[in-house]
Design a protein around this motif. Structure first.
Motif, PDB file in Angstrom:
ATOM      1  N   ARG A  67       0.237 121.194  13.896  1.00 47.60           N
ATOM      2  CA  ARG A  67       0.786 120.739  15.188  1.00 47.60           C
ATOM      3  C   ARG A  67       0.166 121.499  16.349  1.00 47.60           C
ATOM      4  O   ARG A  67      -0.197 120.914  17.366  1.00 47.60           O
ATOM      5  CB  ARG A  67       2.308 120.920  15.199  1.00 47.60           C
ATOM      6  CG  ARG A  67       3.049 119.858  14.470  1.00 47.60           C
ATOM      7  CD  ARG A  67       4.552 119.945  14.775  1.00 47.60           C
ATOM      8  NE  ARG A  67       5.274 119.270  13.730  1.00 47.60           N
ATOM      9  CZ  ARG A  67       6.161 119.831  12.918  1.00 47.60           C
ATOM     10  NH1 ARG A  67       6.481 121.096  13.057  1.00 47.60           N
ATOM     11  NH2 ARG A  67       6.748 119.142  11.977  1.00 47.60           N
ATOM     12  N   SER A  68       0.076 122.811  16.186  1.00 50.35           N
ATOM     13  CA  SER A  68      -0.495 123.646  17.244  1.00 50.35           C
ATOM     14  C   SER A  68      -1.960 123.290  17.510  1.00 50.35           C
ATOM     15  O   SER A  68      -2.388 123.179  18.660  1.00 50.35           O
ATOM     16  CB  SER A  68      -0.380 125.121  16.844  1.00 50.35           C
ATOM     17  OG  SER A  68      -0.980 125.943  17.797  1.00 50.35           O
ATOM     18  N   ASP A  70      -3.423 120.427  16.883  1.00 50.07           N
ATOM     19  CA  ASP A  70      -3.452 119.106  17.515  1.00 50.07           C
ATOM     20  C   ASP A  70      -3.176 119.216  19.014  1.00 50.07           C
ATOM     21  O   ASP A  70      -3.884 118.627  19.828  1.00 50.07           O
ATOM     22  CB  ASP A  70      -2.423 118.168  16.878  1.00 50.07           C
ATOM     23  CG  ASP A  70      -2.842 117.702  15.491  1.00 50.07           C
ATOM     24  OD1 ASP A  70      -4.007 117.922  15.109  1.00 50.07           O
ATOM     25  OD2 ASP A  70      -1.988 117.123  14.790  1.00 50.07           O
ATOM     26  N   ASP A  71      -2.152 119.966  19.365  1.00 54.05           N
ATOM     27  CA  ASP A  71      -1.789 120.111  20.784  1.00 54.05           C
ATOM     28  C   ASP A  71      -2.895 120.802  21.577  1.00 54.05           C
ATOM     29  O   ASP A  71      -3.295 120.324  22.636  1.00 54.05           O
ATOM     30  CB  ASP A  71      -0.484 120.903  20.933  1.00 54.05           C
ATOM     31  CG  ASP A  71       0.726 120.126  20.437  1.00 54.05           C
ATOM     32  OD1 ASP A  71       0.618 118.897  20.266  1.00 54.05           O
ATOM     33  OD2 ASP A  71       1.772 120.762  20.203  1.00 54.05           O
ATOM     34  N   ASP A  72      -3.391 121.925  21.078  1.00 52.96           N
ATOM     35  CA  ASP A  72      -4.391 122.706  21.814  1.00 52.96           C
ATOM     36  C   ASP A  72      -5.715 121.965  21.948  1.00 52.96           C
ATOM     37  O   ASP A  72      -6.269 121.839  23.047  1.00 52.96           O
ATOM     38  CB  ASP A  72      -4.639 124.060  21.134  1.00 52.96           C
ATOM     39  CG  ASP A  72      -3.432 124.983  21.218  1.00 52.96           C
ATOM     40  OD1 ASP A  72      -2.527 124.699  22.037  1.00 52.96           O
ATOM     41  OD2 ASP A  72      -3.395 125.960  20.459  1.00 52.96           O
ATOM     42  N   LYS A  73      -6.239 121.501  20.839  1.00 56.22           N
ATOM     43  CA  LYS A  73      -7.542 120.832  20.870  1.00 56.22           C
ATOM     44  C   LYS A  73      -7.467 119.506  21.604  1.00 56.22           C
ATOM     45  O   LYS A  73      -8.402 119.119  22.293  1.00 56.22           O
ATOM     46  CB  LYS A  73      -8.096 120.618  19.456  1.00 56.22           C
ATOM     47  CG  LYS A  73      -8.510 121.880  18.757  1.00 56.22           C
ATOM     48  CD  LYS A  73      -9.729 122.498  19.410  1.00 56.22           C
ATOM     49  CE  LYS A  73     -10.138 123.730  18.629  1.00 56.22           C
ATOM     50  NZ  LYS A  73     -11.405 124.269  19.061  1.00 56.22           N
ATOM     51  N   TRP A  74      -6.357 118.806  21.446  1.00 56.84           N
ATOM     52  CA  TRP A  74      -6.239 117.530  22.141  1.00 56.84           C
ATOM     53  C   TRP A  74      -6.262 117.742  23.652  1.00 56.84           C
ATOM     54  O   TRP A  74      -6.861 116.949  24.385  1.00 56.84           O
ATOM     55  CB  TRP A  74      -4.974 116.792  21.710  1.00 56.84           C
ATOM     56  CG  TRP A  74      -4.979 115.394  22.248  1.00 56.84           C
ATOM     57  CD1 TRP A  74      -4.198 114.884  23.225  1.00 56.84           C
ATOM     58  CD2 TRP A  74      -5.855 114.338  21.846  1.00 56.84           C
ATOM     59  NE1 TRP A  74      -4.520 113.574  23.470  1.00 56.84           N
ATOM     60  CE2 TRP A  74      -5.534 113.216  22.629  1.00 56.84           C
ATOM     61  CE3 TRP A  74      -6.879 114.231  20.903  1.00 56.84           C
ATOM     62  CZ2 TRP A  74      -6.201 111.994  22.505  1.00 56.84           C
ATOM     63  CZ3 TRP A  74      -7.535 113.011  20.777  1.00 56.84           C
ATOM     64  CH2 TRP A  74      -7.196 111.923  21.570  1.00 56.84           C
ATOM     65  N   ASN A  75      -5.634 118.811  24.123  1.00 56.44           N
ATOM     66  CA  ASN A  75      -5.688 119.118  25.555  1.00 56.44           C
ATOM     67  C   ASN A  75      -7.128 119.369  26.000  1.00 56.44           C
ATOM     68  O   ASN A  75      -7.533 118.942  27.080  1.00 56.44           O
ATOM     69  CB  ASN A  75      -4.814 120.334  25.879  1.00 56.44           C
ATOM     70  CG  ASN A  75      -3.341 120.010  25.853  1.00 56.44           C
ATOM     71  OD1 ASN A  75      -2.947 118.869  26.030  1.00 56.44           O
ATOM     72  ND2 ASN A  75      -2.523 121.019  25.620  1.00 56.44           N
ATOM     73  N   ASP A  76      -7.902 120.076  25.176  1.00 54.06           N
ATOM     74  CA  ASP A  76      -9.307 120.321  25.510  1.00 54.06           C
ATOM     75  C   ASP A  76     -10.102 119.014  25.563  1.00 54.06           C
ATOM     76  O   ASP A  76     -10.933 118.821  26.442  1.00 54.06           O
ATOM     77  CB  ASP A  76      -9.949 121.259  24.482  1.00 54.06           C
ATOM     78  CG  ASP A  76      -9.403 122.679  24.553  1.00 54.06           C
ATOM     79  OD1 ASP A  76      -8.758 123.022  25.563  1.00 54.06           O
ATOM     80  OD2 ASP A  76      -9.623 123.434  23.590  1.00 54.06           O
ATOM     81  N   ILE A  77      -9.830 118.131  24.616  1.00 51.45           N
ATOM     82  CA  ILE A  77     -10.526 116.844  24.593  1.00 51.45           C
ATOM     83  C   ILE A  77     -10.148 116.011  25.817  1.00 51.45           C
ATOM     84  O   ILE A  77     -11.013 115.418  26.469  1.00 51.45           O
ATOM     85  CB  ILE A  77     -10.223 116.088  23.275  1.00 51.45           C
ATOM     86  CG1 ILE A  77     -10.885 116.834  22.101  1.00 51.45           C
ATOM     87  CG2 ILE A  77     -10.705 114.638  23.343  1.00 51.45           C
ATOM     88  CD1 ILE A  77     -10.452 116.356  20.728  1.00 51.45           C
TER      89      ILE A  77
END
Length: 114
Positions: A67-68, A70-77
């Protein structure tokens, strides 16, 4: 967009076209490179965690790490795609300001606006 070759006469419109093409190329390559690296990193990291989770299906730590990630990398993307959109807006602005110049690159009365 095709840029006419430079001649000895008025080249200001040609310079605008060349500048716009350089801007498009620069922004596109920078942002797509960044996005590609982020996405590659995300997919690799996520695959490792998914394999770990499959090995231990009840592990809450691995589930939370997924989950972490997904949240962190998705924000970067998302940030990368926002940068790409900002670049497109900048390029659109340059094109809009210089459309007359771009349509008639060798007219002396046109003034470029970069």
């Amino acid at each position: 967009m095709r840029v006419p070759s430079m001649k000895e006469e008025d080249n200001s419109g040609v310079m605008v076209m060349a500048e716009v093409m350089e801007l498009i190329s620069s922004v596109t390559s920078q942002v797509t490179s960044k996005l590609h690296n982020i996405e590659q990193s995300f997919v690799g990291d996520r695959a490792k965690l998914e394999l770990e989770y499959l090995a231990n299906p009840g592990c809450e730590t691995t589930k939370n790490l997924l989950r972490s990630l997904d949240d962190d990398k998705w924000n970067d993307i998302e940030e990368g795609y926002r940068s790409l959109m900002r670049g497109a807006i900048i390029i659109h602005g340059r094109l809009a300001k210089n459309m007359k110049h771009i349509r008639t690159p060798r007219e002396k009365r046109n003034t470029m606006s970069l």
